[in-house]
Enzyme design. Structure first.
Site, PDB file in Angstrom:
ATOM      1  NE  ARG A  70      50.629  12.456  70.848  1.00 28.27           N
ATOM      2  CZ  ARG A  70      51.582  11.993  71.268  1.00 28.27           C
ATOM      3  NH1 ARG A  70      52.247  14.114  71.379  1.00 28.27           N
ATOM      4  NH2 ARG A  70      52.343  11.376  72.385  1.00 28.27           N
ATOM      5  CE1 TYR A 198      48.228  10.281  63.779  1.00 27.25           C
ATOM      6  CE2 TYR A 198      48.481  11.844  65.924  1.00 27.25           C
ATOM      7  CZ  TYR A 198      48.578  10.539  66.093  1.00 27.25           C
ATOM      8  OH  TYR A 198      47.990   9.600  66.403  1.00 27.25           O
ATOM      9  CE  LYS A 207      46.599  12.444  72.743  1.00 30.63           C
ATOM     10  NZ  LYS A 207      46.570  11.042  74.045  1.00 30.63           N
ATOM     11  CG  HIS A 227      48.210  10.556  78.891  1.00 32.68           C
ATOM     12  ND1 HIS A 227      48.838  10.226  78.188  1.00 32.68           N
ATOM     13  CD2 HIS A 227      46.859  10.337  77.650  1.00 32.68           C
ATOM     14  CE1 HIS A 227      48.662   9.631  76.948  1.00 32.68           C
ATOM     15  NE2 HIS A 227      47.737   9.532  76.220  1.00 32.68           N
ATOM     16  CB  SER A 249      51.629   8.710  73.217  1.00 31.33           C
ATOM     17  OG  SER A 249      50.997   9.400  74.094  1.00 31.33           O
ATOM     18  CB  CYS A 251      52.841   2.345  76.842  1.00 34.03           C
ATOM     19  SG  CYS A 251      54.614   3.026  76.510  1.00 34.03           S
ATOM     20  CG  ASP A 276      44.123   9.228  74.881  1.00 36.24           C
ATOM     21  OD1 ASP A 276      45.012   8.114  75.899  1.00 36.24           O
ATOM     22  OD2 ASP A 276      44.283  10.411  74.529  1.00 36.24           O
ATOM     23  NE  ARG A 365      47.183   6.398  67.086  1.00 32.86           N
ATOM     24  CZ  ARG A 365      47.373   6.946  68.279  1.00 32.86           C
ATOM     25  NH1 ARG A 365      46.217   6.538  68.921  1.00 32.86           N
ATOM     26  NH2 ARG A 365      49.027   7.305  69.312  1.00 32.86           N
TER      27      ARG A 365
HETATM   28  C1  OXD Z   1      48.459   9.889  72.181  1.00 38.54           C
HETATM   29  C2  OXD Z   1      47.154   9.349  71.364  1.00 38.54           C
HETATM   30  O1  OXD Z   1      48.840  10.278  71.439  1.00 38.54           O
HETATM   31  O2  OXD Z   1      45.996   9.134  72.528  1.00 38.54           O
HETATM   32  O3  OXD Z   1      49.132   9.647  72.985  1.00 38.54           O
HETATM   33  O4  OXD Z   1      46.666   9.647  70.261  1.00 38.54           O
HETATM   34 MN    MN Z   2      47.121   9.173  74.690  1.00 40.99          MN
END
Ligand code: OXD
Ligand code: MN
Length: 583
Positions: A70, A198, A207, A227, A249, A251, A276, A365
């Site tokens: 991002r 991306y 998002k 989130h 993100s 984590c 998410d 990913r």
């Molecule tokens: C983030 C994702 O960047 O979920 O938070 O991809």
């Molecule tokens: Mn996320």
């Protein structure tokens, strides 16, 4: 296919006139369509089939090396007043925002196919779901949207019934970072994204819609777009509690949501609803219920193995799109932390050379449908969602934050969430490992001024006397040599059990200025190689460091000026004086 909804048809015509695609394809969401697009991308090299014997239906996409995460510095919220976007967002006026990107969209789809993707965030029949339409020139986006959302004909039918939808216009443009923007126009429910393929920048349902635009809508409609993962935790007696956890993100939301109970907890089961994003609404009884607007996972690959997340490890052996992982000689995907195989080609497609860095990109990913998950909960499709017993905030903190603590009440919980900080990760471009404030894990995703957002959180107290309890966890504490103090992964269920026991008033706690903490032996450590001293460290409060932390947060609050609710300042001062008294 076209549509009988004239507002949608007009918009599609208008976009086509500006971007000049060669053809227009309305997505039906069928499996055949998915396969045809995959075949097309295999032909033009956008996707490579992985070893179809060991990884059936799995494909690899290697992105442009400048387009791997991002781009928060190129992400804007365009409101008439800068203060409505707030210091937590980059701001442009709507007129400037449109002008800036429209110039880039002029002729951007020449020679390309323009795909129209109707999608529904949330179960098609849920009153809590909201729809959108993404127009894109990227077939990679279409197949990812098929895995991540309920998209195609059924969504279009709902949109035609509702008459209302979020507009998302996307083009990969020329992938030049100088001509890359992710713009949000919340008043118009419009997103324009150009120059990146991306996921977080290009799968606009995720998002851009389900967090930035939805958080804006949620404030005016009285709900929350967060989130957060959503999981059900079933104890051996068959009682299930649902929790929603907000971590920044990369984590560990995906790992926690799919956790496999440790051997020492037989009879426990985990049910994954989402990894998410959670949309939270009150039902008629004042109970906060959650739906996952998504229907797939876009997860971080490195570190995934049978020990850390066996469910994910198994889930991504089929029907998965990998982005920016490495490959073995046998054409299997490979990443750091994978126990077997070795990389032959890196994420740039070059023969692997350890002196050139990691084999898989740290933010590589997987995209996969949620139904592939062995712990998938059928309730992920329930239109009424699930009742939430606890909200859990967290982050990566080497120091300071204990393993777990509970907020005194809702107001204190809002402060706990608002003051959360975490070390940055590879999910966004920028320095990794520096602590930044990440209120409610929403720093990159709140579509309006954080001051107003905290006010909205605080206001929920007036709506219900059945609000969930609020907790904070930290799986990432380290000793001075950089070793993790807590084993994490499946063992985190031991902490979740304490959280549920607190919700049910089954266990006591120690009151401290930062909230309620477990006594060191309240968390069961049977079969764990962890000393009593480590548990003491994990469940203690370093008052001096907390006073410093609290003072930093005061400065942070000041940066939001008058928009900060007085109630939050008062709560912060209450904690400050408790810390002073205790030290
Ligand atoms: C983030 C994702 O960047 O979920 O938070 O991809
Ligand atoms: Mn996320």
């Amino acid at each position: 296919m076209t549509t009988k909804l004239s507002a949608l048809q007009r918009w599609v015509d208008e976009v086509a006139a500006r971007t000049q695609p060669e053809t227009i394809h309305w997505c039906t969401g069928s499996d055949d369509e998915y396969q045809q697009l995959v075949d097309l991308m295999v032909e033009d090299g956008t996707l490579s089939p992985l070893n179809q014997e060991t990884y059936p239906n799995c494909y690899l996409h290697l992105s442009d090396p400048t387009d791997v995460a991002r781009v928060e510095h190129l992400t804007y919220v365009c409101t008439e007043e800068p203060d409505d976007a707030g210091p937590n967002n980059n701001w442009m006026s709507p007129a400037d925002g449109h002008a800036r990107v429209d110039a880039l969209f002029d002729g951007a789809m020449q020679g390309r196919t323009m795909y129209v993707i109707p999608y529904c965030m949330g179960p098609i029949t849920s009153p809590y779901s909201r729809c959108g339409v993404e127009i894109t020139d990227s077939p990679y986006v279409v197949v990812n949207m098929k895995l991540m959302t309920r998209m195609g004909s059924a969504a279009l039918e709902r949109i035609e019934r509702d008459g209302k939808f979020v507009r998302g216009l996307h083009s990969t443009g020329d992938l030049d970072p100088e001509r890359r923007f992710i713009m949000h126009f919340p008043d118009e429910l419009y997103i324009k994204s150009i120059g990146s393929g991306y996921g977080g920048n290009a799968l606009l349902g995720k998002k851009c819609h389900a967090l930035r635009i939805a958080s804006w809508q949620a404030r005016s409609e009285g709900w929350m777009a967060e989130h957060m993962l959503i999981m059900g935790i079933e104890n051996p007696e068959g009682e299930t509690h649902y929790i929603a956890c907000a971590f920044p993100s990369a984590c560990g939301k995906t790992n926690l949501a799919m956790l496999i109970p440790p051997h020492s907890m037989p009879g426990w089961k985990i049910h994954t609803l989402g990894d998410d994003i959670a949309w939270l609404h009150f039902d008629d009884d004042g109970c906060l219920r959650a739906i996952n607007p998504e229907s797939g996972y876009f997860g971080v690959v490195p570190g995934t193995n049978e020990e850390t997340n066996k469910n994910a490890y198994d889930m991504i052996t089929r029907d998965t799109i990998f982005t920016n992982v490495a490959r073995t000689e046998d054409n299997e995907p490979w990443w750091e932390g994978k126990a077997d195989g070795k990389p032959a080609y890196d994420w740039r497609g070059q023969p692997y050379d350890p002196s050139q860095g990691k084999a898989a990109h740290p933010n590589s990913r997987f995209t996969v449908a949620a139904t592939n998950n062995p712990s998938y909960s059928e309730l992920a499709d329930a239109p009424e969602g699930v009742p939430i017993s606890a909200i859990v905030f967290g982050g990566r903190r080497k120091r300071l934050a204990p393993l777990v603590y509970e907020a005194r009440d809702w107001k204190h919980g809002v402060l706990v969430g608002a003051s959360a900080g975490s070390e940055t990760t590879a999910a966004a471009i920028g320095e990794v490992g520096v602590i930044r404030r990440d209120p409610m894990a929403m720093k990159p995703f709140c579509g309006y001024n954080f001051g107003d957002y905290w006010r909205h959180w605080l206001s929920l107290e007036e709506r219900s006397d059945k609000l969930p309890k609020i907790f904070h966890v930290n799986w990432f504490r380290q000793d001075d040599d950089g070793n993790f103090l807590w084993p994490g992964f499946g063992e985190n269920l031991r902490v979740l059990k304490w959280i549920i026991d607190r919700c049910e008033d089954r266990v006591g706690a120690r009151e401290t200025p930062i909230g309620y903490l477990p006594e060191p032996d309240d968390i069961d450590t049977a079969e764990l190689d962890i000393s009593a001293e480590t548990m003491r460290v994990l469940s203690s409060v370093d008052l001096d460091r907390w006073r410093i932390e609290n003072a930093h947060f005061a400065t942070y609050l000041d940066s939001f000026g008058e928009r900060v609710p007085q109630e939050l300042r008062d709560e912060h001062e209450r904690v400050a004086s408790e810390l002073d008294k205790a030290s």
